[in-house]
Structure formats: structure tokens, C-alpha cells
Design a protein around this motif. Sequence first.
Motif, PDB file in Angstrom:
ATOM      1  N   THR A  96       0.827  -1.214   0.000  1.00 26.11           N
ATOM      2  CA  THR A  96       0.000   0.000   0.000  1.00 26.11           C
ATOM      3  C   THR A  96       0.855   1.256   0.000  1.00 26.11           C
ATOM      4  OG1 THR A  96      -1.729  -1.192   1.195  1.00 26.11           O
ATOM      5  CG2 THR A  96      -1.838   1.218   1.224  1.00 26.11           C
ATOM      6  N   LEU A  97       1.860   1.317   0.887  1.00 25.74           N
ATOM      7  CA  LEU A  97       2.722   2.507   0.935  1.00 25.74           C
ATOM      8  C   LEU A  97       3.495   2.691  -0.370  1.00 25.74           C
ATOM      9  CD1 LEU A  97       4.142   2.363   4.574  1.00 25.74           C
ATOM     10  CD2 LEU A  97       2.589   4.079   3.628  1.00 25.74           C
ATOM     11  N   GLY A  98       4.004   1.601  -0.919  1.00 29.87           N
ATOM     12  CA  GLY A  98       4.746   1.694  -2.182  1.00 29.87           C
ATOM     13  C   GLY A  98       3.875   2.183  -3.326  1.00 29.87           C
ATOM     14  N   LEU A  99       2.675   1.632  -3.432  1.00 29.38           N
ATOM     15  CA  LEU A  99       1.767   2.068  -4.500  1.00 29.38           C
ATOM     16  C   LEU A  99       1.297   3.508  -4.304  1.00 29.38           C
ATOM     17  CD1 LEU A  99      -0.385  -1.138  -5.130  1.00 29.38           C
ATOM     18  CD2 LEU A  99       1.421  -0.167  -6.567  1.00 29.38           C
ATOM     19  N   LEU A 100       1.073   3.922  -3.061  1.00 30.00           N
ATOM     20  CA  LEU A 100       0.689   5.317  -2.808  1.00 30.00           C
ATOM     21  C   LEU A 100       1.802   6.281  -3.226  1.00 30.00           C
ATOM     22  CD1 LEU A 100      -1.218   5.323   0.611  1.00 30.00           C
ATOM     23  CD2 LEU A 100      -2.096   5.991  -1.626  1.00 30.00           C
ATOM     24  N   GLY A 101       3.058   5.908  -2.927  1.00 26.48           N
ATOM     25  CA  GLY A 101       4.181   6.764  -3.324  1.00 26.48           C
ATOM     26  C   GLY A 101       4.288   6.915  -4.830  1.00 26.48           C
ATOM     27  N   VAL A 102       4.173   5.792  -5.535  1.00 31.23           N
ATOM     28  CA  VAL A 102       4.243   5.832  -7.005  1.00 31.23           C
ATOM     29  C   VAL A 102       3.047   6.601  -7.565  1.00 31.23           C
ATOM     30  CG1 VAL A 102       4.138   4.414  -9.088  1.00 31.23           C
ATOM     31  CG2 VAL A 102       5.626   3.750  -7.180  1.00 31.23           C
ATOM     32  N   LEU A 103       1.854   6.339  -7.032  1.00 31.26           N
ATOM     33  CA  LEU A 103       0.648   7.024  -7.488  1.00 31.26           C
ATOM     34  C   LEU A 103       0.743   8.536  -7.245  1.00 31.26           C
ATOM     35  CD1 LEU A 103      -2.174   6.541  -8.705  1.00 31.26           C
ATOM     36  CD2 LEU A 103      -3.047   6.412  -6.366  1.00 31.26           C
ATOM     37  N   TRP A 104       1.299   8.936  -6.101  1.00 33.08           N
ATOM     38  CA  TRP A 104       1.455  10.368  -5.790  1.00 33.08           C
ATOM     39  C   TRP A 104       2.335  11.037  -6.851  1.00 33.08           C
ATOM     40  CZ3 TRP A 104      -0.630  12.986  -1.524  1.00 33.08           C
ATOM     41  CH2 TRP A 104      -0.227  14.313  -1.382  1.00 33.08           C
ATOM     42  N   LEU A 105       3.457  10.400  -7.193  1.00 32.68           N
ATOM     43  CA  LEU A 105       4.360  10.991  -8.180  1.00 32.68           C
ATOM     44  C   LEU A 105       3.740  11.036  -9.583  1.00 32.68           C
ATOM     45  CD1 LEU A 105       7.785   9.445  -7.095  1.00 32.68           C
ATOM     46  CD2 LEU A 105       6.998  11.802  -6.781  1.00 32.68           C
ATOM     47  N   VAL A 106       3.032   9.992  -9.961  1.00 28.83           N
ATOM     48  CA  VAL A 106       2.390   9.968 -11.281  1.00 28.83           C
ATOM     49  C   VAL A 106       1.334  11.067 -11.380  1.00 28.83           C
ATOM     50  CG1 VAL A 106       0.872   8.597 -12.792  1.00 28.83           C
ATOM     51  CG2 VAL A 106       2.885   7.552 -11.749  1.00 28.83           C
ATOM     52  N   MET A 118      -1.696  20.159  -4.415  1.00 29.85           N
ATOM     53  CA  MET A 118      -0.445  19.717  -5.034  1.00 29.85           C
ATOM     54  C   MET A 118       0.262  20.908  -5.680  1.00 29.85           C
ATOM     55  SD  MET A 118      -0.962  16.017  -6.763  1.00 29.85           S
ATOM     56  CE  MET A 118      -0.294  14.646  -5.917  1.00 29.85           C
ATOM     57  N   ALA A 119      -0.501  21.822  -6.220  1.00 27.11           N
ATOM     58  CA  ALA A 119       0.107  23.013  -6.811  1.00 27.11           C
ATOM     59  C   ALA A 119       0.757  23.847  -5.715  1.00 27.11           C
ATOM     60  CB  ALA A 119      -0.941  23.826  -7.562  1.00 27.11           C
ATOM     61  N   GLY A 129       6.162  11.756  -2.342  1.00 26.01           N
ATOM     62  CA  GLY A 129       6.130  10.481  -3.075  1.00 26.01           C
ATOM     63  C   GLY A 129       7.304   9.589  -2.708  1.00 26.01           C
ATOM     64  N   MET A 130       8.508  10.164  -2.668  1.00 26.86           N
ATOM     65  CA  MET A 130       9.699   9.371  -2.315  1.00 26.86           C
ATOM     66  C   MET A 130       9.651   8.942  -0.845  1.00 26.86           C
ATOM     67  SD  MET A 130      11.285   8.964  -4.973  1.00 26.86           S
ATOM     68  CE  MET A 130      12.916   9.089  -5.581  1.00 26.86           C
ATOM     69  N   LEU A 132       6.929   8.228   0.894  1.00 25.01           N
ATOM     70  CA  LEU A 132       6.022   7.077   0.982  1.00 25.01           C
ATOM     71  C   LEU A 132       6.706   5.791   0.513  1.00 25.01           C
ATOM     72  CD1 LEU A 132       2.695   8.713  -0.248  1.00 25.01           C
ATOM     73  CD2 LEU A 132       3.137   7.754   2.015  1.00 25.01           C
ATOM     74  N   MET A 133       7.488   5.864  -0.546  1.00 25.99           N
ATOM     75  CA  MET A 133       8.197   4.670  -1.019  1.00 25.99           C
ATOM     76  C   MET A 133       9.299   4.237  -0.041  1.00 25.99           C
ATOM     77  SD  MET A 133       8.340   5.005  -5.147  1.00 25.99           S
ATOM     78  CE  MET A 133       8.880   6.690  -5.278  1.00 25.99           C
ATOM     79  N   ALA A 134       9.985   5.221   0.574  1.00 31.86           N
ATOM     80  CA  ALA A 134      11.004   4.880   1.578  1.00 31.86           C
ATOM     81  C   ALA A 134      10.354   4.219   2.801  1.00 31.86           C
ATOM     82  CB  ALA A 134      11.772   6.129   1.984  1.00 31.86           C
ATOM     83  N   ALA A 135       9.181   4.724   3.191  1.00 31.73           N
ATOM     84  CA  ALA A 135       8.469   4.108   4.314  1.00 31.73           C
ATOM     85  C   ALA A 135       8.068   2.674   3.972  1.00 31.73           C
ATOM     86  CB  ALA A 135       7.239   4.932   4.672  1.00 31.73           C
ATOM     87  N   ALA A 136       7.698   2.440   2.719  1.00 31.69           N
ATOM     88  CA  ALA A 136       7.340   1.082   2.293  1.00 31.69           C
ATOM     89  C   ALA A 136       8.542   0.139   2.447  1.00 31.69           C
ATOM     90  CB  ALA A 136       6.862   1.098   0.844  1.00 31.69           C
ATOM     91  N   PHE A 137       9.715   0.598   2.053  1.00 38.11           N
ATOM     92  CA  PHE A 137      10.904  -0.252   2.196  1.00 38.11           C
ATOM     93  C   PHE A 137      11.295  -0.441   3.664  1.00 38.11           C
ATOM     94  CE2 PHE A 137      11.551   0.838  -2.323  1.00 38.11           C
ATOM     95  CZ  PHE A 137      11.611  -0.466  -2.807  1.00 38.11           C
ATOM     96  N   ALA A 138      11.065   0.577   4.484  1.00 34.14           N
ATOM     97  CA  ALA A 138      11.335   0.429   5.926  1.00 34.14           C
ATOM     98  C   ALA A 138      10.412  -0.625   6.549  1.00 34.14           C
ATOM     99  CB  ALA A 138      11.175   1.766   6.629  1.00 34.14           C
ATOM    100  N   VAL A 139       9.133  -0.625   6.145  1.00 34.19           N
ATOM    101  CA  VAL A 139       8.186  -1.628   6.651  1.00 34.19           C
ATOM    102  C   VAL A 139       8.580  -3.014   6.141  1.00 34.19           C
ATOM    103  CG1 VAL A 139       5.793  -2.397   6.522  1.00 34.19           C
ATOM    104  CG2 VAL A 139       6.299  -0.005   7.002  1.00 34.19           C
TER     105      VAL A 139
END
Length: 144
Positions: A96-106, A118-119, A129-130, A132-139
Motif C-alpha cells: 500500500t505505501l509503495g503504491l501510494l508513493g508511485v501514485l502520488w508521483l504519477v 499539489m500546486a 512520493g519518495m 512514501l516509497m522509503a516508508a514502504a521499504f522500511a516496513v
Amino acid sequence: MPEPKGSEFAGKNEPTTPDDATTKPASAARPDGVRPQDHKSKAGSSDTRKPASEPAGRTVTSSKDDATTQPVVTKRPRRRPALVDTRAWVPPTFITLGLLGVLWLVVYYLAGYMIPFMATLGPWNLAVGMGLMAAAFAVATLWK
């Protein structure tokens, strides 16, 4: 002339009285294998020593009244852990955290200028975004 019984010249193994002839010497072993001089316990207490042939974690008890009774072997109950450590939450959280990070950046790159918050964040969207992805790897490091 024969010497009277009980005299100082009587042999050591020869009984001097009729009672001595029927009793066992003090060093004789009991049926359970414990010699009286080795067993120094208080009256009424039971022998809790375990034979060397018994495996650890088992208790041996026997009846003192009947010498023919076989020893009873009982198992100790195994202790359960106080809290079961389940990590079933780790894979769903990681994904979930990994997909949220990628989705945020897209979303930021495609429509970030049209979404008001976002603006306002501007380039900090990359950090979100990064992060959220770092938190995913920490989990993911908690996964067993």
C-alpha cells in the motif's frame, strides 16, 4: 571353654543377640537404591532427586508404601508464549505505501498543476512520493 555371647572377644560378623541376627547392617541399600547414609532428608519429605537415566523435563514419582510400585513418569506442560508475534500486516502495508508513493508521483507529474494542494506544495510533492516509497521499504524490513 566357649566364650559367652556379647563378650568383647566375639567376632564382628557374629550376632551377639537374637535381635542382631534378624536386622540388616546399616550400610544395606533400600529397594529404591538409596543408602540410608546418603539420604539425609527431613522426616515426612519425599525424595525429589531424578535418576540420571530420566530425560530432562520429566518428573518421576513413586510410592514409598509399596516397594513393587513402578515409577510414574509425567510430562510437564509446555509454556506458551505470552504474545504471539504475527507479522501478517507487513505485506499489505508495504504494498500500500509503495503504491501510494508511485501514485502520488504519477498524479503530480500528470495533473499536479490542476490539483490545488499539489500546486501549493510544488516540488515538495517529490519528497512526499519518495517518502512514501522509503516508508514502504522500511516496513518491508520487518517481514519474516
